[in-house]
Design a protein around this motif. Sequence first.
Motif, PDB file in Angstrom:
ATOM      1  N   GLY A  30       0.814  -1.215   0.000  1.00 38.39           N
ATOM      2  CA  GLY A  30       0.000   0.000   0.000  1.00 38.39           C
ATOM      3  C   GLY A  30       0.839   1.253   0.000  1.00 38.39           C
ATOM      4  O   GLY A  30       0.561   2.206  -0.734  1.00 38.39           O
ATOM      5  N   LEU A  33       2.337   1.635  -3.447  1.00 39.83           N
ATOM      6  CA  LEU A  33       1.363   2.128  -4.412  1.00 39.83           C
ATOM      7  C   LEU A  33       1.125   3.629  -4.253  1.00 39.83           C
ATOM      8  O   LEU A  33       1.021   4.357  -5.249  1.00 39.83           O
ATOM      9  N   GLY A  44      -5.242   7.135  -9.644  1.00 44.41           N
ATOM     10  CA  GLY A  44      -5.855   5.824  -9.411  1.00 44.41           C
ATOM     11  C   GLY A  44      -4.952   4.900  -8.621  1.00 44.41           C
ATOM     12  O   GLY A  44      -5.407   4.167  -7.732  1.00 44.41           O
ATOM     13  N   VAL A  45      -3.671   4.919  -8.947  1.00 42.99           N
ATOM     14  CA  VAL A  45      -2.708   4.055  -8.247  1.00 42.99           C
ATOM     15  C   VAL A  45      -2.529   4.513  -6.809  1.00 42.99           C
ATOM     16  O   VAL A  45      -2.546   3.692  -5.878  1.00 42.99           O
ATOM     17  N   SER A  46      -2.393   5.814  -6.615  1.00 40.12           N
ATOM     18  CA  SER A  46      -2.217   6.309  -5.252  1.00 40.12           C
ATOM     19  C   SER A  46      -3.494   6.123  -4.431  1.00 40.12           C
ATOM     20  O   SER A  46      -3.427   5.850  -3.232  1.00 40.12           O
ATOM     21  N   SER A  47      -4.652   6.224  -5.068  1.00 43.52           N
ATOM     22  CA  SER A  47      -5.911   5.988  -4.352  1.00 43.52           C
ATOM     23  C   SER A  47      -6.042   4.526  -3.939  1.00 43.52           C
ATOM     24  O   SER A  47      -6.524   4.229  -2.846  1.00 43.52           O
ATOM     25  N   ALA A  48      -5.628   3.617  -4.807  1.00 42.50           N
ATOM     26  CA  ALA A  48      -5.675   2.194  -4.463  1.00 42.50           C
ATOM     27  C   ALA A  48      -4.773   1.904  -3.267  1.00 42.50           C
ATOM     28  O   ALA A  48      -5.146   1.148  -2.358  1.00 42.50           O
ATOM     29  N   VAL A  51      -6.469   3.311  -0.147  1.00 38.87           N
ATOM     30  CA  VAL A  51      -7.576   2.456   0.298  1.00 38.87           C
ATOM     31  C   VAL A  51      -7.040   1.208   0.988  1.00 38.87           C
ATOM     32  O   VAL A  51      -7.566   0.778   2.026  1.00 38.87           O
ATOM     33  N   LEU A  52      -5.994   0.622   0.430  1.00 39.88           N
ATOM     34  CA  LEU A  52      -5.393  -0.556   1.051  1.00 39.88           C
ATOM     35  C   LEU A  52      -4.874  -0.240   2.451  1.00 39.88           C
ATOM     36  O   LEU A  52      -5.119  -0.989   3.404  1.00 39.88           O
TER      37      LEU A  52
END
Length: 62
Positions: A30, A33, A44-48, A51-52
Motif C-alpha cells: 500500500g 502504491l 488511481g494508483v495512489s488511491s488504491a 484504500v489498502l
Amino acid sequence: MPVIALISAVVVVTVEQLVQWRYGAAGLLGLLLVTVGIHANRPGVSSAGAVLLALLVARPAL
C-alpha cells in the motif's frame, strides 16, 4: 541541503520499516502504491494504495 536529504531518507526508511512491522507485506504494498502513484502522477494508483492502507488500519475496528 545534504543534511535535509539525509534526514528525509532516514524518515522514509523508518516509516517503511514501521509499516512493514505493523501491517506486513500488504502495508508495504500500500505504501509503495501511494508513493508510485504520487511520483507518476497517477491518482488511481495512489488511491488504491490509500484504500489498502485505510483497510489495514481499520481492520481491527471492523
